[in-house]
Scaffold this motif. Structure first.
Motif: not given
Length: 360
Positions: A327-334
């Motif tokens: 989720a931390q990595l996906l938050a950066v993508l968003a």
């Protein structure tokens, strides 16, 4: 107002790819402050392609460390002395480059105090890993001991050939790049963690795996393990600067604390830097306009376990990597997706660079 030193400058950085990339910031500073000063650059064999077409570099000198290492060093010394440089600056703290600098014959011989040949320098500065000072700032002090300005980002210049090589891959709509490997085990986000990320990434993104020839097998293994349809393994197929050109056009680049992170900084590519055993506090963080650092939430008593990576986790658990959430990595993508849509710069403080924000 003091006058600029006379004579050409030789910069020496014969360490790894990332070190040479960060050293390119000195070329940008010299371009701004001494645009008419010729600058040569000495690198180890294998890294010369980074600077061969750099507009601020007059000549690239190459030292082959693997073939006749010390005989080659002696020949280099003769070449350096014959060039009659006004300044020779070594960015390293090792004896070989200190030897070249101390006996170069240049009126100004500059390096760090920790170098064994610092006794032969006309100016030697401390190299202190503390306070979150970026390596670029530490290096800039070798040019100007009173420098207190902002961090000057490194910069590389992909050639038209590099751009043309990257262009067909960049033409396939929104894409992400992942450089999944590192020379050091404890700097490398584990394969199973990359697989989790790849499974969670939105399907409309094409994913390119990047790396050099030694990384081909690891990237191919990740490709098979992920079973993602719109993913391409480009490891070993692109030059360093072609890879940088491709990364520049990505919505986001997922990288370790390793050379691809610095490639991103050198072309302003959007960056998500995954830090496992090391920390940005050491001063090697990303410097792109959009850059985020992802690391384990909370504190680990064993982290960081050292300035550089290790061949294995010293405590055999590697929790600093396995504890990072997808989720931390996906938050950066968003955030990167929104940034790309708005096309607005992300503001960061000069000393922090862009790599100080940890999603933890």
């Amino acid at each position: 107002m003091p006058t600029a030193p006379t004579g050409a400058v030789l910069l020496i950085q014969t360490a790894f790819i990332g070190d040479v990339i960060l050293a390119s910031a000195l070329l940008e500073h010299l371009r701004q402050t001494e645009p008419d000063t010729p600058v040569d650059f000495l690198v180890r064999k294998g890294n010369e392609s980074l600077l061969q077409h750099h507009p601020q570099v007059r000549q690239v000198l190459v030292w082959d460390k693997k073939k006749s290492k010390y005989r080659g060093l002696w020949r280099l010394l003769q070449q350096v002395r014959a060039a009659r440089y006004g300044r020779v600056i070594t960015l390293q703290r090792f004896a070989s480059t200190g030897f070249l600098t101390a006996f170069s014959g240049a009126p100004e011989r500059v390096g760090f105090q920790k170098n064994p040949f610092a006794f032969g320098f006309t100016r030697a500065l401390p190299h202190v890993i503390e306070g979150g000072v970026h390596e670029v700032s530490r290096n800039l002090l070798l040019l100007d001991a009173k420098y207190q300005g902002p961090v000057v980002p490194p910069r590389l210049y992909p050639s038209p050939t590099d751009e043309a090589t990257a262009a067909p891959y960049a033409a396939h709509g929104p894409y992400l790049c992942i450089a999944p490997t590192s020379v050091w085990f404890t700097k490398q986000f584990p394969q199973e963690q990359w697989v989790k990320l790849l499974a969670a990434l939105p399907t409309h993104y094409r994913v390119y795996l990047l790396g050099g020839p030694p990384d081909v097998a690891a990237c191919e293994e990740l490709l098979r393990a992920s079973n993602r349809s719109n993913m391409v393994n480009l490891a070993g197929k692109l030059s360093l600067l072609a890879s940088a050109a491709l990364m520049r056009g990505a919505v986001l680049n997922y990288v370790n604390d390793s050379a691809p992170m610095h490639l991103c900084s050198a072309v302003g590519a959007p960056t998500c830097a995954v830090y496992c055993s090391t920390v940005p506090y050491f001063g090697f963080g990303p410097l792109s306009p959009f850059a985020r650092v992802v690391e384990i939430q909370g504190n680990l008593r064993c982290r960081p376990c050292g300035l550089h990576g290790y061949r294995k986790c010293p405590l055999n658990h590697f929790h600093c990597a396995h504890g990072i959430e997808t989720a931390q990595l996906l938050a950066v993508l968003a955030e990167a997706d929104l940034h790309a849509a708005c096309n607005s710069p992300v503001e960061t403080s000069p000393e922090q660079g862009a790599g100080s924000l940890a999603l933890s």
